[in-house]
Design a protein around this motif. Structure first.
Motif, PDB file in Angstrom:
ATOM      1  N   LYS A 134      27.564  63.128 -15.909  1.00 54.61           N
ATOM      2  CA  LYS A 134      26.509  63.607 -16.802  1.00 54.61           C
ATOM      3  C   LYS A 134      25.445  62.534 -16.899  1.00 54.61           C
ATOM      4  N   ARG A 135      24.214  62.977 -17.113  1.00 52.63           N
ATOM      5  CA  ARG A 135      23.105  62.048 -17.228  1.00 52.63           C
ATOM      6  C   ARG A 135      22.983  61.553 -18.670  1.00 52.63           C
ATOM      7  N   LYS A 136      22.854  60.225 -18.781  1.00 55.29           N
ATOM      8  CA  LYS A 136      22.704  59.587 -20.082  1.00 55.29           C
ATOM      9  C   LYS A 136      21.523  58.630 -20.026  1.00 55.29           C
ATOM     10  N   LEU A 183      30.648  55.006 -32.484  1.00 53.53           N
ATOM     11  CA  LEU A 183      30.645  55.769 -31.221  1.00 53.53           C
ATOM     12  C   LEU A 183      29.318  56.489 -31.007  1.00 53.53           C
ATOM     13  N   LEU A 184      28.230  55.836 -31.389  1.00 52.24           N
ATOM     14  CA  LEU A 184      26.901  56.390 -31.140  1.00 52.24           C
ATOM     15  C   LEU A 184      26.295  55.838 -29.864  1.00 52.24           C
ATOM     16  N   ALA A 185      26.649  54.626 -29.501  1.00 49.38           N
ATOM     17  CA  ALA A 185      26.204  53.999 -28.254  1.00 49.38           C
ATOM     18  C   ALA A 185      27.289  53.023 -27.821  1.00 49.38           C
ATOM     19  N   LYS A 209      19.550  59.027  -5.525  1.00 47.52           N
ATOM     20  CA  LYS A 209      18.758  57.828  -5.315  1.00 47.52           C
ATOM     21  C   LYS A 209      18.106  57.397  -6.612  1.00 47.52           C
ATOM     22  N   GLY A 210      18.249  56.111  -6.933  1.00 52.50           N
ATOM     23  CA  GLY A 210      17.623  55.572  -8.127  1.00 52.50           C
ATOM     24  C   GLY A 210      18.429  55.719  -9.389  1.00 52.50           C
ATOM     25  N   LEU A 211      19.628  56.286  -9.335  1.00 46.79           N
ATOM     26  CA  LEU A 211      20.450  56.487 -10.530  1.00 46.79           C
ATOM     27  C   LEU A 211      21.709  55.638 -10.426  1.00 46.79           C
ATOM     28  N   TRP A 212      21.985  54.901 -11.478  1.00 49.47           N
ATOM     29  CA  TRP A 212      23.227  54.128 -11.543  1.00 49.47           C
ATOM     30  C   TRP A 212      24.382  55.028 -11.946  1.00 49.47           C
ATOM     31  N   THR A 213      25.550  54.680 -11.457  1.00 52.89           N
ATOM     32  CA  THR A 213      26.790  55.266 -11.951  1.00 52.89           C
ATOM     33  C   THR A 213      27.477  54.198 -12.790  1.00 52.89           C
ATOM     34  N   VAL A 214      27.708  54.480 -14.060  1.00 49.82           N
ATOM     35  CA  VAL A 214      28.176  53.465 -15.000  1.00 49.82           C
ATOM     36  C   VAL A 214      29.533  53.878 -15.566  1.00 49.82           C
ATOM     37  N   ARG A 215      30.196  52.893 -16.138  1.00 45.78           N
ATOM     38  CA  ARG A 215      31.458  53.118 -16.841  1.00 45.78           C
ATOM     39  C   ARG A 215      31.434  52.322 -18.142  1.00 45.78           C
ATOM     40  N   ILE A 216      32.205  52.759 -19.100  1.00 48.40           N
ATOM     41  CA  ILE A 216      32.245  52.123 -20.407  1.00 48.40           C
ATOM     42  C   ILE A 216      33.132  50.884 -20.344  1.00 48.40           C
ATOM     43  N   GLU A 217      32.630  49.776 -20.882  1.00 50.97           N
ATOM     44  CA  GLU A 217      33.386  48.533 -20.913  1.00 50.97           C
ATOM     45  C   GLU A 217      34.311  48.498 -22.125  1.00 50.97           C
ATOM     46  N   GLN A 218      35.387  47.734 -21.984  1.00 49.76           N
ATOM     47  CA  GLN A 218      36.353  47.630 -23.067  1.00 49.76           C
ATOM     48  C   GLN A 218      35.833  46.759 -24.199  1.00 49.76           C
ATOM     49  N   HIS A 219      35.141  45.680 -23.864  1.00 48.32           N
ATOM     50  CA  HIS A 219      34.611  44.766 -24.868  1.00 48.32           C
ATOM     51  C   HIS A 219      33.164  45.144 -25.159  1.00 48.32           C
ATOM     52  N   ASP A 225      21.502  40.724 -22.235  1.00 51.06           N
ATOM     53  CA  ASP A 225      21.510  41.366 -20.923  1.00 51.06           C
ATOM     54  C   ASP A 225      22.539  42.479 -20.815  1.00 51.06           C
ATOM     55  N   CYS A 226      23.133  42.892 -21.915  1.00 53.84           N
ATOM     56  CA  CYS A 226      24.092  43.995 -21.885  1.00 53.84           C
ATOM     57  C   CYS A 226      23.354  45.326 -21.905  1.00 53.84           C
ATOM     58  N   TYR A 227      23.969  46.321 -21.276  1.00 55.91           N
ATOM     59  CA  TYR A 227      23.405  47.664 -21.210  1.00 55.91           C
ATOM     60  C   TYR A 227      24.259  48.612 -22.047  1.00 55.91           C
ATOM     61  N   TYR A 228      23.589  49.494 -22.757  1.00 58.69           N
ATOM     62  CA  TYR A 228      24.254  50.501 -23.588  1.00 58.69           C
ATOM     63  C   TYR A 228      23.713  51.883 -23.227  1.00 58.69           C
ATOM     64  N   ILE A 229      24.546  52.886 -23.371  1.00 63.64           N
ATOM     65  CA  ILE A 229      24.122  54.274 -23.183  1.00 63.64           C
ATOM     66  C   ILE A 229      24.250  55.005 -24.511  1.00 63.64           C
ATOM     67  N   TRP A 230      23.392  55.978 -24.686  1.00 62.83           N
ATOM     68  CA  TRP A 230      23.415  56.781 -25.911  1.00 62.83           C
ATOM     69  C   TRP A 230      24.441  57.895 -25.771  1.00 62.83           C
ATOM     70  N   LEU A 231      25.381  57.927 -26.696  1.00 65.15           N
ATOM     71  CA  LEU A 231      26.269  59.075 -26.840  1.00 65.15           C
ATOM     72  C   LEU A 231      25.805  59.996 -27.964  1.00 65.15           C
ATOM     73  N   TYR A 232      24.918  59.485 -28.797  1.00 68.57           N
ATOM     74  CA  TYR A 232      24.380  60.256 -29.913  1.00 68.57           C
ATOM     75  C   TYR A 232      23.184  61.059 -29.419  1.00 68.57           C
ATOM     76  N   GLU A 233      23.242  62.342 -29.594  1.00 73.28           N
ATOM     77  CA  GLU A 233      22.186  63.223 -29.094  1.00 73.28           C
ATOM     78  C   GLU A 233      21.176  63.608 -30.166  1.00 73.28           C
ATOM     79  N   GLY A 234      21.374  63.142 -31.372  1.00 74.75           N
ATOM     80  CA  GLY A 234      20.417  63.436 -32.421  1.00 74.75           C
ATOM     81  C   GLY A 234      20.562  64.854 -32.957  1.00 74.75           C
ATOM     82  N   SER A 235      19.497  65.337 -33.536  1.00 79.26           N
ATOM     83  CA  SER A 235      19.508  66.676 -34.112  1.00 79.26           C
ATOM     84  C   SER A 235      19.636  67.733 -33.019  1.00 79.26           C
ATOM     85  N   GLN A 236      20.362  68.792 -33.303  1.00 77.60           N
ATOM     86  CA  GLN A 236      20.634  69.838 -32.328  1.00 77.60           C
ATOM     87  C   GLN A 236      19.738  71.059 -32.534  1.00 77.60           C
TER      88      GLN A 236
END
Length: 427
Positions: A134-136, A183-185, A209-219, A225-236
């Motif tokens: 899924k795209r994040k 668990l918002l990001a 092309k141009g898209l990273w494939t990422v995984r969630i880190e344990q720590h 320089d850390c990267y975070y992804i949004w799991l919070y989608e806001g108002s529906q």
């Protein structure tokens, strides 16, 4: 009470000496001193018959004081020792469970939700990545910290008291850590999609092309320089509005025979126009392929018409540039080298204290190869640069780092497909 000498032990006695009543306790009786009393064998020593008799007399005396027989006294001591051992084991198990139990994030807190809503409205330069097919949206922590320490956040805190207060860098990091705890990001790292599905039988996913494939880190850290992804989608409310629109559209299509004749005729003309555009697109794709095959043999490496037509770019960017040469491995290496030089120059300028995007005045060069003199400010003699040799051609003049020389007359610009990886901003 007679006793015989026990056999020679290999080490310190682990149980009651021979001759003691059956079921004697494993340790010294309650009330006796911990160390060996005078006249008693020490650790690793062999008890003598006199010492054994003395131990038996002590046990009998203790039992007589307690008003019990020797076997009853020994059973009582055994039960007390077992109860003490079980209590110690329970305490050790509870301590291990407290140490091994991980910190489980709880439900989203109101202040964390308010913080996520405010950060999603800021310009964090998000980047689209793929997580769990899924795209994040991914962002860097330093941009979020910078936004939390900005005057705009102070104004937002004044309007919305539920937002966490930020006074310095430490409080900004503590406020940001509320996002992973709710668990918002979550912090992620880049992975190779070819190795992300090892051990599975299904086919490898198609790389975009141009898209990273990422995984969630344990720590979950909050480094710059850390990267975070949004799991919070806001108002529906947008998704709900889209669902209502889709339902209305389905009903309209089902009731198409009941439409007025003019509307049905308009839909027929519109559908014919769309089919014509689709046919034109396929014709364009076939023509550009034929043109490339022809020019690949006549004018290597080959000419592409609309080189970004099938790239992962916007609609208008798909038709820019109109034509370009096919990229060769040497062109790709030169592009990477130029990118590294540009990044190194930016870091050097930042270390020197100069603005990384500052522009200096450059003298314009004529197409014929002669340089037009430009007026320059007075510079001390020791700081003036050495004049360039007159015999050096203009085309061989060094270009500023990060810029490219203008193509010669009649030359065609090489194909440059805009990708997200090339637009990585270090600021």
């Amino acid at each position: 009470m007679s006793a015989e000498a026990p056999p020679q032990p290999q080490g310190p006695p682990q149980g009651p000496p021979q001759g003691a009543p059956q079921g004697a306790p494993q340790g010294p009786p309650q009330g006796m001193p911990q160390g060996p009393p005078p006249g008693m064998p020490g650790p690793g020593q062999q008890p003598t018959p006199e010492q054994i008799q003395q131990i038996q007399r002590q046990i009998a005396a203790e039992a007589e004081k307690a008003g019990m027989t020797v076997p009853e006294y020994i059973n009582q001591m055994r039960q007390q020792a077992m109860a003490q051992h079980q209590a110690q084991m329970r305490q050790q198990q509870m301590a291990q469970q407290q140490q091994q139990q991980p910190i489980q994030p709880g439900p989203p807190q109101p202040d964390a939700i308010a913080l996520a809503n405010w950060l999603k409205g800021q310009e964090l330069k998000p980047r689209t990545v793929i997580h769990d097919e899924k795209r994040k949206d991914m962002f860097r922590v330093k941009r979020a910290i910078r936004a939390l320490m900005s005057p705009a956040y102070e104004k937002a805190c004044a309007k919305n008291p539920i937002l966490p207060k930020v006074n310095d860098r430490v409080t900004a990091e503590n406020a940001f850590k509320k996002l992973p705890l709710s668990l918002l990001a979550l912090r992620v790292s880049k992975v190779d999609p070819d190795h992300a599905h090892e051990g599975h039988n299904h086919a490898k996913p198609k790389r975009v092309k141009g898209l990273w494939t990422v995984r969630i880190e344990q720590h979950q850290e909050a480094g710059d320089d850390c990267y975070y992804i949004w799991l919070y989608e806001g108002s529906q409310w947008k998704q709900k509005l889209y669902a209502v629109g889709a339902l209305v559209g389905i009903l309209a299509v089902v009731l198409f025979p009941l439409w007025p004749m003019k509307l049905r005729l308009g839909v027929w003309y519109l559908s014919m126009g769309m089919l014509g555009l689709i046919g034109l697109f396929f014709a364009m794709a076939i023509v550009r392929l034929i043109l490339f095959v022809i020019t690949m043999f006549t004018h290597a490496p080959g000419l592409w018409l609309y080189p970004n037509l099938f790239e992962d770019v916007g609609f208008f960017d798909s038709f820019r540039p109109v034509w370009a040469w096919q990229e060769t491995p040497e062109d790709i290496r030169n592009k990477k080298r130029a990118k590294k030089e540009k990044k190194a120059a930016k870091l050097a300028a930042r270390a020197a204290g100069a603005p990384p995007n500052g522009k200096t005045s450059k003298s314009k060069k004529a197409i014929s190869g002669t340089a037009t003199p430009q007026p320059e400010a007075a510079v001390p003699a020791e700081a003036a640069p050495a004049p360039a040799p007159a015999s050096a051609p203009v085309d061989a003049a060094p270009q500023p780092t990060g810029s490219e020389a203008a193509p010669p007359t009649g030359a065609v610009s090489q194909r440059r497909a805009a990708t997200v990886e090339e637009a990585d901003d270090d600021e």
